[in-house]
Design a protein around this motif. Sequence first.
Motif, short mmCIF file in Angstrom:
data_model
loop_
_atom_site.label_atom_id
_atom_site.label_comp_id
_atom_site.label_asym_id
_atom_site.label_seq_id
_atom_site.Cartn_x
_atom_site.Cartn_y
_atom_site.Cartn_z
N VAL A 55 74.41 88.27 18.64
CA VAL A 55 73.03 87.82 18.41
C VAL A 55 72.14 89.01 18.06
O VAL A 55 71.27 88.92 17.19
CB VAL A 55 72.50 87.09 19.66
CG1 VAL A 55 71.06 86.64 19.44
CG2 VAL A 55 73.39 85.90 20.00
N ALA A 56 72.39 90.14 18.74
CA ALA A 56 71.60 91.34 18.45
C ALA A 56 71.90 91.86 17.05
O ALA A 56 71.01 92.34 16.35
CB ALA A 56 71.90 92.41 19.50
N ILE A 57 73.16 91.78 16.65
CA ILE A 57 73.53 92.24 15.30
C ILE A 57 72.78 91.42 14.25
O ILE A 57 72.25 91.96 13.27
CB ILE A 57 75.05 92.12 15.10
CG1 ILE A 57 75.78 93.05 16.07
CG2 ILE A 57 75.44 92.46 13.65
CD1 ILE A 57 77.29 92.90 16.05
N PHE A 104 84.08 85.96 19.60
CA PHE A 104 82.83 85.51 20.21
C PHE A 104 81.64 86.24 19.60
O PHE A 104 80.60 85.64 19.28
CB PHE A 104 82.93 85.78 21.71
CG PHE A 104 81.91 85.06 22.54
CD1 PHE A 104 81.35 83.87 22.13
CD2 PHE A 104 81.53 85.57 23.78
CE1 PHE A 104 80.43 83.20 22.92
CE2 PHE A 104 80.62 84.92 24.58
CZ PHE A 104 80.06 83.73 24.14
N ASP A 105 81.80 87.53 19.38
CA ASP A 105 80.70 88.36 18.88
C ASP A 105 80.29 87.94 17.47
O ASP A 105 79.10 87.70 17.19
CB ASP A 105 81.15 89.83 18.87
CG ASP A 105 79.99 90.80 18.78
OD1 ASP A 105 79.05 90.65 19.57
OD2 ASP A 105 80.03 91.69 17.93
N MET A 106 81.25 87.83 16.57
CA MET A 106 80.94 87.47 15.19
C MET A 106 80.46 86.02 15.08
O MET A 106 79.59 85.69 14.26
CB MET A 106 82.16 87.69 14.30
CG MET A 106 82.53 89.16 14.12
SD MET A 106 81.23 90.12 13.25
CE MET A 106 80.43 90.95 14.61
N SER A 107 81.02 85.17 15.91
CA SER A 107 80.58 83.77 15.89
C SER A 107 79.13 83.64 16.34
O SER A 107 78.33 82.91 15.74
CB SER A 107 81.48 82.92 16.80
OG SER A 107 82.80 82.89 16.31
N PHE A 108 78.77 84.38 17.38
CA PHE A 108 77.38 84.33 17.85
C PHE A 108 76.42 84.95 16.84
O PHE A 108 75.26 84.56 16.76
CB PHE A 108 77.27 85.01 19.21
CG PHE A 108 77.37 84.06 20.35
CD1 PHE A 108 78.33 83.06 20.35
CD2 PHE A 108 76.49 84.12 21.42
CE1 PHE A 108 78.42 82.16 21.39
CE2 PHE A 108 76.57 83.22 22.47
CZ PHE A 108 77.54 82.24 22.46
N MET A 109 76.93 85.90 16.07
CA MET A 109 76.08 86.52 15.05
C MET A 109 75.61 85.47 14.05
O MET A 109 74.42 85.43 13.69
CB MET A 109 76.86 87.63 14.33
CG MET A 109 76.07 88.33 13.24
SD MET A 109 77.09 89.47 12.28
CE MET A 109 78.07 88.31 11.31
N ALA A 144 69.92 89.82 14.60
CA ALA A 144 68.49 90.16 14.63
C ALA A 144 68.23 91.52 14.01
O ALA A 144 67.18 91.73 13.37
CB ALA A 144 67.99 90.13 16.07
N LEU A 145 69.17 92.44 14.17
CA LEU A 145 68.99 93.80 13.66
C LEU A 145 69.14 93.87 12.14
O LEU A 145 68.38 94.57 11.46
CB LEU A 145 70.00 94.72 14.33
CG LEU A 145 69.85 96.22 14.08
CD1 LEU A 145 68.55 96.74 14.67
CD2 LEU A 145 71.04 96.97 14.68
N LEU A 146 70.11 93.15 11.60
CA LEU A 146 70.47 93.31 10.19
C LEU A 146 69.93 92.22 9.27
O LEU A 146 69.59 92.49 8.10
CB LEU A 146 71.99 93.38 10.05
CG LEU A 146 72.70 94.52 10.78
CD1 LEU A 146 74.21 94.45 10.54
CD2 LEU A 146 72.16 95.87 10.32
N ALA A 147 69.90 90.99 9.75
CA ALA A 147 69.60 89.87 8.85
C ALA A 147 68.23 89.97 8.17
O ALA A 147 68.14 89.77 6.95
CB ALA A 147 69.73 88.55 9.62
N VAL A 201 67.70 91.32 22.75
CA VAL A 201 68.99 90.63 22.83
C VAL A 201 70.11 91.60 23.23
O VAL A 201 70.99 91.25 24.01
CB VAL A 201 69.32 89.97 21.47
CG1 VAL A 201 70.72 89.40 21.47
CG2 VAL A 201 68.29 88.88 21.16
N PHE A 202 70.05 92.81 22.70
CA PHE A 202 71.07 93.80 23.05
C PHE A 202 71.06 94.06 24.55
O PHE A 202 72.12 94.18 25.18
CB PHE A 202 70.84 95.10 22.29
CG PHE A 202 71.86 96.15 22.58
CD1 PHE A 202 73.14 96.06 22.04
CD2 PHE A 202 71.56 97.23 23.40
CE1 PHE A 202 74.10 97.02 22.33
CE2 PHE A 202 72.51 98.19 23.68
CZ PHE A 202 73.78 98.09 23.15
N ALA A 203 69.87 94.15 25.12
CA ALA A 203 69.77 94.37 26.57
C ALA A 203 70.43 93.23 27.34
O ALA A 203 71.20 93.46 28.28
CB ALA A 203 68.30 94.51 26.97
#
Length: 427
Positions: free
Chosen positions: A173-175, A45-50, A177-180, A279-281
């Motif tokens: 989603v936070a990942i 779920f995490d990687m897919s949402f990323m 936004a943070l890295l892309a 998003v992380f929050a």
Amino acid sequence: MALFTCEFESPRSRVFLYRSREKSVKSSFWKAGHPPTLFSAFLYFDMSFMVWVMLGPLGVQIARDLGLTAAQKGLMVATPVLAGALLRLLMGVLNDHLGPKKTGVAGQAIVIAALLAAWFFGVESYQQVLILGLFLGLAGASFAVALPLASRWYPPEHQGTAMGIAGAGNSGVAIAALLAPGLAAAYGWNNVLGLAAIPLLATFAVFIIFARDAPDSPPPKSLAAYLAVLKDRDAWWFMLFYSVTFGGFVGLASSLTIYFNDQYGLSAVVAGYFTAGCVFAGSLMRPLGGMLADRVGGIRTLSTTYISAAMLLFIVSFGLPQAWMGLVVFTLAMLSLGMGNGAVFQLVPQRFRKEIGVMTGLVGMAGGIGGFYLASSLGYSKQLTGSYQIGLLLFGALALLALLGLTGVKTRWRTTWGAAHLTAARI
């Protein structure tokens, strides 16, 4: 269960049994289900949402290179959200026929192939971005696989916690936004598409090795049986409730990088950091919302969500003068929406346990449609009026509408399927 329905219990013994049960619940979560599957569902779920929402964090650079208008930027980030919403229904049906694991494997393979193709051949026009967005939508449909995969392993009293942990995968989603934005500044946004495929391939391997379908999965249903659930009015209520909580979360997650860039002139990288914080929050709050709903009831938790989200969207709609003020208010709004996401999926398995696969698809679809509406309406609001205010105010009004609906059904829910003598969960 029989202990709690005995007609000859004294009030003191009921309190003792209740406290004993509470103690048992706290100590048995990790023994009640299948942790490897729960972890696999979370990671998938995490990687897919990323990758599902990565066009949002990349939006500033893509819009600059392709010369997009405000409305086109809004539609660009909203397209994967809408595609994900519609594909969730398909994935929900496949989920019940093939099983969550096979469905998840097929979905991941297609998304990885699409990212590698986009990286290898390049994305050079607005239309090609939209086509890529359609394929990324399949990653958003992972919701309809990951949650039933985890949920079916856990008893009713742990549903909120299990679904909250699996659902915390929206931290991907936070990942993004943070890295892309930073990676795009260093290597070009097209290369970020190829880089994103690397963690997806690792997740693919973990999922194949550790995920297991629950042994008591319900048998497949006919298409008519799937549509029959829509005759139940509670299905429509849950769809409305999630279209606000998850729609608000994913709609803002997709739009905030562009918002902070437009509204305050922040660079794409800094705007991405601001978005990642918000998003992380919201992602962190999802499992906490599920646990809170397990303790105080999903209805009470959800009511708090709608009141606070509406109030915060109203405040931020006036365009706060400093970027940090916008960051604070949007972070609080995402906390509220994340809590609501956990609360909705504490309630859904209680009401539709036998139809959890298709209901996860339907409710998830509604959530995605809410996100598409918010992201696209913010783009059109900016283009037509020069500000985001109308888009934010309309979504705040939608939260109040959901609150009115919840107020109208809560007594019936608490006295029918959610009555204390029918379920161990708090409604």
